[in-house]
Design a protein around this motif. Structure first.
Motif, short mmCIF file in Angstrom:
data_model
loop_
_atom_site.label_atom_id
_atom_site.label_comp_id
_atom_site.label_asym_id
_atom_site.label_seq_id
_atom_site.Cartn_x
_atom_site.Cartn_y
_atom_site.Cartn_z
N GLY A 148 -11.29 17.08 -24.60
CA GLY A 148 -11.80 15.74 -24.33
C GLY A 148 -11.79 14.86 -25.55
N LYS A 151 -8.28 13.82 -26.54
CA LYS A 151 -7.81 12.69 -25.74
C LYS A 151 -8.40 11.38 -26.25
CE LYS A 151 -5.74 14.99 -22.20
NZ LYS A 151 -4.47 14.68 -21.52
N GLU A 170 -2.26 8.68 -17.75
CA GLU A 170 -2.91 9.93 -17.35
C GLU A 170 -3.70 10.56 -18.50
OE1 GLU A 170 -0.76 12.65 -14.93
OE2 GLU A 170 0.46 11.09 -14.01
N ALA A 172 -6.81 11.46 -18.61
CA ALA A 172 -7.85 12.43 -18.22
C ALA A 172 -7.28 13.76 -17.73
CB ALA A 172 -8.75 11.83 -17.15
N LEU A 175 -9.02 17.36 -18.22
CA LEU A 175 -10.43 17.25 -18.57
C LEU A 175 -11.31 17.74 -17.43
CD1 LEU A 175 -10.63 13.76 -20.31
CD2 LEU A 175 -10.02 15.98 -21.29
N THR A 177 -15.18 17.72 -15.44
CA THR A 177 -15.96 16.59 -14.91
C THR A 177 -16.74 15.87 -15.99
OG1 THR A 177 -16.14 17.71 -12.78
CG2 THR A 177 -17.68 15.91 -13.21
N GLU A 179 -16.25 15.92 -19.31
CA GLU A 179 -15.35 15.29 -20.27
C GLU A 179 -14.75 14.01 -19.71
OE1 GLU A 179 -13.56 19.03 -22.88
OE2 GLU A 179 -12.74 18.61 -20.89
N SER A 180 -14.41 14.04 -18.42
CA SER A 180 -13.84 12.85 -17.79
C SER A 180 -14.86 11.72 -17.75
CB SER A 180 -13.38 13.19 -16.37
OG SER A 180 -12.82 12.05 -15.73
N GLY A 184 -14.51 8.15 -19.56
CA GLY A 184 -14.65 6.90 -18.84
C GLY A 184 -15.58 5.91 -19.53
N ASP A 201 -4.05 7.18 -13.66
CA ASP A 201 -4.62 8.52 -13.59
C ASP A 201 -4.73 8.98 -12.15
OD1 ASP A 201 -6.07 9.96 -16.16
OD2 ASP A 201 -6.63 10.85 -14.26
N ASP A 203 -7.33 11.10 -11.41
CA ASP A 203 -8.74 11.40 -11.26
C ASP A 203 -9.40 10.21 -10.54
OD1 ASP A 203 -11.50 11.76 -11.54
OD2 ASP A 203 -11.31 12.67 -13.52
N LEU A 206 -12.83 9.04 -11.78
CA LEU A 206 -12.72 8.22 -12.98
C LEU A 206 -12.27 6.81 -12.62
CD1 LEU A 206 -12.61 7.92 -16.11
CD2 LEU A 206 -10.23 8.70 -15.98
#
Length: 248
Positions: A148, A151, A170, A172, A175, A177, A179-180, A184, A201, A203, A206
């Protein structure tokens, strides 16, 4: 809305394959705009075209100035930055050095800048490290950080200098939950500082949490745009995803 990024009629072909067809979108200052679609929809092709890495027809404008005839490095200097899907940090450099790479314009220019006491316009390295909460790991190498934070460091590097628009391809991926969600929050902070953010992305949590508006691509064509809630409930969007669960 003050549109920092605008595309009109953007069309990308690879031989007989039409990757993007007459795509028009806008991203305003202080806005996070999502770009979603199933695999093969043309999302990365669009990012490549906007940033100059793929030949395209149509126009790309940055703060009202056409940049579609400029090469990638000139678009970057004009204020357009991007991240890449693949890992992009230098393993043998510290986080600070990785972020500082984006400020270089060649050894002679760097030497002149040092002698003249000049810095590149826009955000400097320390400011960006502070914004992303990376200042306390600035002297560590990427391998010592969680995925995470790696990124986040990649996005931080894209913001150094005079960046006005950043395209996140992309970011995320991979990653979890938590970390995402942390990622965000940083994306929202970037937009709130006055930049325009285009987020690509898969996700959907997100996307729904951080985006102000969303465009949906399918077979290279925009099939829907609007708020995340409206777009994710659109039957055409659900059909494009072949029944995949879109709502967080």
């Amino acid at each position: 809305m003050n549109a920092l990024l605008q595309t009109t009629g953007l069309t990308v072909r690879y031989g007989g394959v039409l990757a993007n067809d007459d795509v028009g979108l806008t991203v305003g200052a202080g806005e996070v705009v999502g770009l979603i679609g199933p695999n093969g929809a043309g999302k990365t092709s669009l990012v490549d075209a906007v940033t100059g890495f793929a030949p395209a027809r149509g126009t790309v404008s940055l703060a009202g100035r056409r940049i579609d005839r400029l090469p990638p490095h000139a678009r970057r200097r004009a204020g357009l930055a991007r991240t890449w899907q693949a890992g992009e940090l230098f393993a043998d450099l510290t986080v600070r050095q990785n972020v500082a790479v984006a400020t270089g314009r060649g050894p002679l220019r760097n030497l002149w800048g040092d002698l003249a006491g000049r810095r590149p316009p826009g955000r400097d390295v320390d400011e960006v490290l502070e914004l992303f909460g990376l200042h306390f790991v600035a002297d560590r190498r990427p391998g010592e950080l969680s995925l995470g934070r790696q990124k986040i460091a990649g996005v931080a590097r894209a913001l150094v200098g005079g960046t006005r628009v950043v395209l996140l391809d992309e970011p995320a991926a991979g990653l979890d939950t938590d970390e995402s969600a942390e990622f965000g929050r940083h994306v929202r902070a970037v937009a709130e500082s006055g930049l325009a953010v285009l987020l690509i992305d898969h996700d959907m949590t997100l996307v729904a949490d951080v985006c102000d508006r969303v465009y949906v691509l399918d077979y290279g064509v925009v099939i829907a745009d609007g708020t995340p809630q409206a777009v994710l409930a659109d039957p055409a969007v659900r059909r494009a995803y072949l029944g995949s669960e879109l709502a967080p």
